[in-house]
Design an enzyme around this catalytic site. Structure first.
Site, PDB file in Angstrom:
ATOM      1  N   ILE A   1       3.736   0.743   2.701  1.00 47.18           N
ATOM      2  CA  ILE A   1       3.711  -0.385   3.366  1.00 47.18           C
ATOM      3  C   ILE A   1       4.252  -1.588   2.608  1.00 47.18           C
ATOM      4  O   ILE A   1       3.672  -1.890   1.525  1.00 47.18           O
ATOM      5  CB  ILE A   1       2.112  -0.582   3.792  1.00 47.18           C
ATOM      6  CG1 ILE A   1       1.674   0.641   4.571  1.00 47.18           C
ATOM      7  CG2 ILE A   1       1.961  -1.892   4.495  1.00 47.18           C
ATOM      8  CD1 ILE A   1       1.914   0.618   6.327  1.00 47.18           C
TER       9      ILE A   1
ATOM     10  N   ASP B   1      -5.852   9.522  15.177  1.00 46.54           N
ATOM     11  CA  ASP B   1      -6.022   9.077  13.623  1.00 46.54           C
ATOM     12  C   ASP B   1      -7.191   7.954  13.652  1.00 46.54           C
ATOM     13  O   ASP B   1      -6.918   6.800  12.929  1.00 46.54           O
ATOM     14  CB  ASP B   1      -4.931   8.800  12.907  1.00 46.54           C
ATOM     15  CG  ASP B   1      -5.027   8.726  11.165  1.00 46.54           C
ATOM     16  OD1 ASP B   1      -6.337   9.169  11.032  1.00 46.54           O
ATOM     17  OD2 ASP B   1      -4.208   8.391  10.460  1.00 46.54           O
TER      18      ASP B   1
ATOM     19  N   LYS C   1       0.828  -1.384   0.082  1.00 51.72           N
ATOM     20  CA  LYS C   1      -0.075   0.074  -0.091  1.00 51.72           C
ATOM     21  C   LYS C   1       0.966   1.296   0.167  1.00 51.72           C
ATOM     22  O   LYS C   1       2.051   1.244   0.598  1.00 51.72           O
ATOM     23  CB  LYS C   1      -0.953  -0.074   1.443  1.00 51.72           C
ATOM     24  CG  LYS C   1      -2.362   0.201   1.063  1.00 51.72           C
ATOM     25  CD  LYS C   1      -3.360  -0.266   2.176  1.00 51.72           C
ATOM     26  CE  LYS C   1      -4.667  -0.646   1.625  1.00 51.72           C
ATOM     27  NZ  LYS C   1      -5.306  -1.260   2.701  1.00 51.72           N
TER      28      LYS C   1
ATOM     29  N   GLY D   1       0.178   4.536   1.350  1.00 53.73           N
ATOM     30  CA  GLY D   1      -0.600   5.198   2.405  1.00 53.73           C
ATOM     31  C   GLY D   1      -0.408   6.577   2.029  1.00 53.73           C
ATOM     32  O   GLY D   1       0.432   7.305   1.203  1.00 53.73           O
ATOM     33  N   ALA D   2      -1.186   7.547   2.678  1.00 57.40           N
ATOM     34  CA  ALA D   2      -1.065   9.036   2.703  1.00 57.40           C
ATOM     35  C   ALA D   2       0.422   9.425   3.413  1.00 57.40           C
ATOM     36  O   ALA D   2       1.193  10.388   3.022  1.00 57.40           O
ATOM     37  CB  ALA D   2      -2.169   9.776   3.556  1.00 57.40           C
ATOM     38  N   GLU D   3       0.635   8.535   4.305  1.00 53.91           N
ATOM     39  CA  GLU D   3       1.897   8.939   5.031  1.00 53.91           C
ATOM     40  C   GLU D   3       3.341   7.984   4.777  1.00 53.91           C
ATOM     41  O   GLU D   3       4.221   8.498   4.830  1.00 53.91           O
ATOM     42  CB  GLU D   3       1.711   9.071   6.345  1.00 53.91           C
ATOM     43  CG  GLU D   3       2.232  10.071   7.200  1.00 53.91           C
ATOM     44  CD  GLU D   3       2.446   9.558   8.509  1.00 53.91           C
ATOM     45  OE1 GLU D   3       3.240   9.744   9.343  1.00 53.91           O
ATOM     46  OE2 GLU D   3       1.530   8.742   9.264  1.00 53.91           O
ATOM     47  N   ALA D   4       2.980   6.953   4.649  1.00 55.92           N
ATOM     48  CA  ALA D   4       3.978   5.900   4.501  1.00 55.92           C
ATOM     49  C   ALA D   4       3.631   5.042   3.339  1.00 55.92           C
ATOM     50  O   ALA D   4       2.628   4.660   2.864  1.00 55.92           O
ATOM     51  CB  ALA D   4       4.055   5.242   5.868  1.00 55.92           C
TER      52      ALA D   4
ATOM     53  N   LYS E   1       5.633 -13.716   8.915  1.00 58.11           N
ATOM     54  CA  LYS E   1       5.171 -12.753   7.993  1.00 58.11           C
ATOM     55  C   LYS E   1       5.051 -11.063   8.769  1.00 58.11           C
ATOM     56  O   LYS E   1       4.503 -11.054   9.794  1.00 58.11           O
ATOM     57  CB  LYS E   1       3.587 -12.762   7.368  1.00 58.11           C
ATOM     58  CG  LYS E   1       3.684 -13.880   6.563  1.00 58.11           C
ATOM     59  CD  LYS E   1       2.136 -14.111   6.014  1.00 58.11           C
ATOM     60  CE  LYS E   1       2.076 -14.738   4.559  1.00 58.11           C
ATOM     61  NZ  LYS E   1       0.889 -14.658   3.761  1.00 58.11           N
TER      62      LYS E   1
HETATM   63  N1  LIG Z   1       0.558  -4.581  11.026  1.00 58.71           N
HETATM   64  C1  LIG Z   1      -0.183  -4.627  10.059  1.00 58.71           C
HETATM   65  N2  LIG Z   1      -0.857  -5.917   9.418  1.00 58.71           N
HETATM   66  C2  LIG Z   1      -1.606  -5.854   8.067  1.00 58.71           C
HETATM   67  N3  LIG Z   1      -1.814  -4.771   7.581  1.00 58.71           N
HETATM   68  C3  LIG Z   1      -1.272  -3.740   8.083  1.00 58.71           C
HETATM   69  C4  LIG Z   1      -0.566  -3.435   9.181  1.00 58.71           C
HETATM   70  N4  LIG Z   1       0.193  -2.255   9.116  1.00 58.71           N
HETATM   71  C5  LIG Z   1      -0.652  -1.574   8.270  1.00 58.71           C
HETATM   72  N5  LIG Z   1      -1.346  -2.316   7.477  1.00 58.71           N
HETATM   73  C6  LIG Z   1      -2.361  -2.127   6.143  1.00 58.71           C
HETATM   74  O1  LIG Z   1      -1.584  -0.776   5.439  1.00 58.71           O
HETATM   75  C7  LIG Z   1      -2.809   0.143   5.969  1.00 58.71           C
HETATM   76  C8  LIG Z   1      -1.924   1.482   6.051  1.00 58.71           C
HETATM   77  O2  LIG Z   1      -1.329   1.592   7.116  1.00 58.71           O
HETATM   78  P1  LIG Z   1      -1.034   2.410   8.023  1.00 58.71           P
HETATM   79  O3  LIG Z   1      -2.570   3.082   8.555  1.00 58.71           O
HETATM   80  O4  LIG Z   1      -0.246   2.042   9.393  1.00 58.71           O
HETATM   81  O5  LIG Z   1      -0.357   3.477   7.420  1.00 58.71           O
HETATM   82  P2  LIG Z   1      -0.868   5.112   6.961  1.00 58.71           P
HETATM   83  O6  LIG Z   1       0.388   5.580   5.819  1.00 58.71           O
HETATM   84  O7  LIG Z   1      -0.905   5.838   8.011  1.00 58.71           O
HETATM   85  O8  LIG Z   1      -1.969   4.899   6.017  1.00 58.71           O
HETATM   86  P3  LIG Z   1      -3.192   6.041   5.816  1.00 58.71           P
HETATM   87  O9  LIG Z   1      -2.574   7.342   5.745  1.00 58.71           O
HETATM   88  O10 LIG Z   1      -3.774   5.248   4.592  1.00 58.71           O
HETATM   89  O11 LIG Z   1      -3.896   5.755   7.057  1.00 58.71           O
HETATM   90  C9  LIG Z   1      -3.601  -0.281   6.800  1.00 58.71           C
HETATM   91  O12 LIG Z   1      -4.724   0.356   6.506  1.00 58.71           O
HETATM   92  C10 LIG Z   1      -3.533  -1.657   6.599  1.00 58.71           C
HETATM   93  O13 LIG Z   1      -4.563  -1.990   5.494  1.00 58.71           O
HETATM   94 MG   LIG Z   2      -3.968   4.446   8.582  1.00 57.41          MG
END
Ligand SMILES: Nc1ncnc2c1ncn2[C@@H]1O[C@H](COP(=O)(O)OP(=O)(O)OP(=O)(O)O)[C@@H](O)[C@H]1O
Ligand SMILES: [Mg+2]
Length: 206
Positions: free
Chosen positions: A12, A117, A5, A7-10, A21
């Site tokens: 994954i 959040d 993924k 994400g908006a911030e990071a 895993k």
């Molecule tokens: N430990 C984990 N196990 C399974 N899936 C995970 C895990 N951490 C993150 N994910 C998946 O990755 C997505 C994004 O992770 P996270 O919310 O930590 O990052 P983010 O960059 O803050 O994302 P966003 O800005 O979309 O909220 C989660 O919604 C989930 O689907």
């Molecule tokens: Mg998130």
């Protein structure tokens, strides 16, 4: 390593960590932010997230185990929770789980933690257990005003991302929340939520 993924911030990634895993979460610098400030923010959030993932376990919040933290590239390797984000579940399941989510948020607040959040993507259902993730914006605070900000955000998310089921989901969330924090805190905090909404910066949500 597989990108799972953006994400908006990071970013994954899925990977293996000592035969388990795992998820690698890397906070990438943002171009629109001043770079010194940016790396400071990324570092702070990485530290906060890894600390809080472990801290909240002590009072019973299910979270991924933290395997490794690297502050050189602002990354965290954690246990993968191989379930589904609540956001992606069926409407009836989201309504049902809202009570449990309310309880989890109540437990966080009762123990002086604001998540910061609260979205339905930050709760993962795996084997009948709801796990909480994404603690980068969390804070240790016992202030009712801060707790009200958490409630206001999840209310807004239910209203926008799950409009059809908002009423029943919010009702269940509040039932769960109240069962943990008790009537007095509940009345105080829900009143503050209405205060925030009436300030006009936010539209009121029914
Ligand atoms: N430990 C984990 N196990 C399974 N899936 C995970 C895990 N951490 C993150 N994910 C998946 O990755 C997505 C994004 O992770 P996270 O919310 O930590 O990052 P983010 O960059 O803050 O994302 P966003 O800005 O979309 O909220 C989660 O919604 C989930 O689907
Ligand atoms: Mg998130």
């Amino acid at each position: 390593m597989k990108l799972m993924k953006k994400g908006a911030e990071a970013d994954i990634y899925q990977m293996m960590w000592q035969n388990s895993k795992a998820i690698l979460k890397i906070r990438k610098p943002k171009n629109y932010r001043n770079s010194t400030l940016d790396s400071k923010i990324c570092k702070q959030r990485t530290i906060k997230e890894s600390q809080m993932l472990s801290q909240v376990k002590s009072f019973g919040i299910p979270t991924p185990l933290v395997y490794f933290v690297n502050l050189k590239n602002n990354s965290i390797i954690m246990q993968e929770i191989p379930g589904k984000p609540v956001h992606d579940l069926s409407e009836s399941k989201i309504i049902e789980l809202s009570k449990q989510i309310g309880k989890l948020v109540g437990m966080l607040h009762q123990n002086g933690v604001m998540h910061g959040d609260l979205t339905t993507s930050n709760f993962i259902l795996f084997q009948n257990t709801v796990y909480v993730i994404d603690f980068g914006l969390s804070q240790n605070t016992i202030k009712s005003e801060d707790h009200a900000v958490d409630l206001r955000l999840i209310k807004e998310i239910l209203n926008s991302a799950h409009a059809k089921i908002m009423q029943s989901a919010w009702k269940n969330f509040l039932l769960g929340y109240k069962s943990i924090v008790g009537s007095a805190s509940f009345t105080k905090i829900t009143k503050l939520v209405l205060d925030i909404e009436s300030r006009g910066r936010y539209a009121q949500v029914v």
